[in-house]
Write an enzyme that holds these catalytic residues in place. Structure first.
Site, PDB file in Angstrom:
ATOM      1  N   ASP A  69       0.923  -0.708   0.685  1.00 47.57           N
ATOM      2  CA  ASP A  69      -0.211   0.007  -0.384  1.00 47.57           C
ATOM      3  C   ASP A  69       0.822   1.128   0.146  1.00 47.57           C
ATOM      4  OD1 ASP A  69      -1.551   2.370   0.539  1.00 47.57           O
ATOM      5  OD2 ASP A  69      -3.214   1.328   2.317  1.00 47.57           O
ATOM      6  N   SER A 148       1.263  13.399 -14.794  1.00 45.55           N
ATOM      7  CA  SER A 148      -0.307  13.120 -15.987  1.00 45.55           C
ATOM      8  C   SER A 148       0.131  14.556 -16.688  1.00 45.55           C
ATOM      9  CB  SER A 148      -1.103  13.759 -14.923  1.00 45.55           C
ATOM     10  OG  SER A 148      -2.515  13.486 -15.702  1.00 45.55           O
ATOM     11  N   TYR A 161      -6.732  16.313  -8.669  1.00 47.31           N
ATOM     12  CA  TYR A 161      -5.820  14.942  -9.448  1.00 47.31           C
ATOM     13  C   TYR A 161      -4.400  15.780  -9.722  1.00 47.31           C
ATOM     14  CZ  TYR A 161      -4.179  11.585 -12.485  1.00 47.31           C
ATOM     15  OH  TYR A 161      -3.042  10.722 -13.277  1.00 47.31           O
ATOM     16  N   LYS A 165      -0.225  15.779  -9.298  1.00 45.09           N
ATOM     17  CA  LYS A 165       1.203  15.645  -9.994  1.00 45.09           C
ATOM     18  C   LYS A 165       1.854  16.578 -10.464  1.00 45.09           C
ATOM     19  CE  LYS A 165      -0.795  10.788 -11.146  1.00 45.09           C
ATOM     20  NZ  LYS A 165       0.054  10.445 -11.244  1.00 45.09           N
TER      21      LYS A 165
END
Ligand code: NAP
Length: 267
Positions: A69, A148, A161, A165
Site C-alpha cells: 500500500d 500527468s 488530481y 501531479k
C-alpha cells in the site's frame, strides 16, 4: 560509440516498480524485463501483481512481487529493501501507482483530498526517499515518477488530481538537482489519455461494464484532441519509461517526458 542495442540493455539491473498489477505499471514491468532487468514489483492488488510476475517468469525474466500500500511508508521501504536484500542493488525506481479523481473544487471532500495526496503524492515522496538511500551509496540510479498531462491542461474537475501531479513534477525536478552529483537521474512522465483501468470510468456503467457507445466516444474525444489521432496504450508510456532509464537518456535529468500524442506541447 555505444552500439544502439547496448543503449537499451538493462541486463544486471534491478528495477523496483509500484502499480505493477495493471496498466502502465504492468506494461513497464514487461518492457524493463524484456530489456533484461530484474523486477521487484508492488501493488495493493496482490493477485494482479502476482499475475504480472507469473507472465514475466513464464518467459525468461525474473520478477518478484509483494502487496504494497503505497500510502504506507513501511510498505514502500520494505519493497525497496527487498530489491537490495534479494538482488543486491536498486538501479531503477518507478513510482507508478496512482488513482484518478474527477470532481469540481467545490465538491471535493477532505477525505477524497487526503486520499489523493496519500496515494498520488506522498507515495512518490516515500519511493524517492527509499530509493536514494540505496542509490547514493551505490553511486548510480534512475528514478521515474508518473505525473500527468493534467499539469499542462487545466480543466474542470481536474484540480485535486492535477495538484498532486504538479507536485510530483516539482519533486522530480528538485530531487534531480540534489542527487545528480551522485550519478542519479530523476525524471517524470506526464502521460496523456491512456487506455487502462484508470480511464475505465469514462466508458463504463455504474456496475463497471463497458458501454460500447461510451468507449467509442472516448476514442473519438482522444482522437480529436491528439494530433496523432488516437488514445495512448500503456505500452506507449512504458516505451518512454524504457528510454528514460536507458543509456540513451544518459544526459537527461529533471525532465518531464510527455507521451500524449501531441495533445499539449509545452516548451
Ligand atoms: P491502473 O491501470 O488503474 O493502475 C494503477 C495501479 O495502482 C492499480 O493496480 C491499482 O490497484 C494500484 N494502486 C492504487 N492504489 C494503490 C495503493 N494505495 N498502493 C499500491 N497500489 C495502488 O492505472 P494506470 O493508468 O496504469 O495509472 C498509472 C499511473 O499513471 C497513475 O499514477 C496515474 O495517475 C498515471 N496516469 C494515467 C493516465 C491514464 O490516462 N491512464 C494519464 C496520466 C497519468 P487497484 O486497481 O486495486 O486500485
Amino acid at each position: 560509440m555505444t552500439r544502439v542495442q547496448e543503449l537499451f540493455d538493462l541486463s544486471g539491473q534491478v528495477a523496483v516498480l509500484t502499480g505493477v498489477a495493471s496498466g502502465i505499471g504492468k506494461a513497464s514491468a514487461h518492457m524493463l524485463s524484456d530489456a533484461g532487468a530484474t523486477i521487484v514489483g508492488g501493488d495493493i492488488d496482490e493477485s494482479g501483481a502476482q499475475a504480472t510476475a507469473d507472465e514475466i517468469t513464464s518467459g525468461s525474466g525474473t520478477a518478484v512481487v509483494q502487496r504494497v500500500d503505497v500510502t504506507k511508508r513501511a510498505d514502500v521501504d520494505a519493497l525497496v529493501d527487498r530489491a537490495q536484500t534479494e538482488f543486491g542493488r536498486v538501479d531503477i525506481m518507478g513510482n507508478i501507482a496512482g488513482i484518478p479523481h474527477n470532481k469540481m473544487v467545490a465538491d471535493c471532500t477532505d477525505e477524497e483530498f487526503e486520499r489523493l495526496l496519500a496515494i498520488n503524492l506522498k507515495s512518490v515522496f516515500y519511493g524517492c526517499q527509499a530509493a536514494i538511500r540505496h542509490m547514493i551509496p551505490q553511486g548510480s540510479g534512475n528514478i521515474v515518477n508518473i505525473s500527468s498531462g493534467a499539469i499542462d491542461t487545466p480543466a474542470p474537475t481536474l484540480a485535486c488530481y492535477g495538484m498532486t501531479k504538479a507536485a510530483v513534477a516539482m519533486l522530480t525536478k528538485t530531487l534531480a538537482t540534489e542527487v545528480g552529483r551522485h550519478g542519479i537521474r530523476v525524471n517524470a512522465i506526464a502521460p496523456g489519455m491512456i487506455l487502462t483501468n484508470f480511464s475505465r470510468h469514462n466508458f463504463t456503467d455504474a456496475d463497471g461494464n463497458v458501454v460500447p457507445e461510451k468507449l467509442e466516444q472516448y476514442h473519438k474525444r482522444a482522437g480529436a484532441m491528439a494530433p496523432l489521432g488516437r488514445a495512448g496504450e500503456a505500452e506507449d508510456v512504458a516505451r518512454s519509461f524504457l528510454y528514460l532509464v536507458s543509456e540513451a537518456a544518459a544526459f537527461v535529468t529533471g525532465q518531464i517526458e510527455r507521451p500524449n500524442g501531441g495533445v499539449s506541447m509545452p516548451w
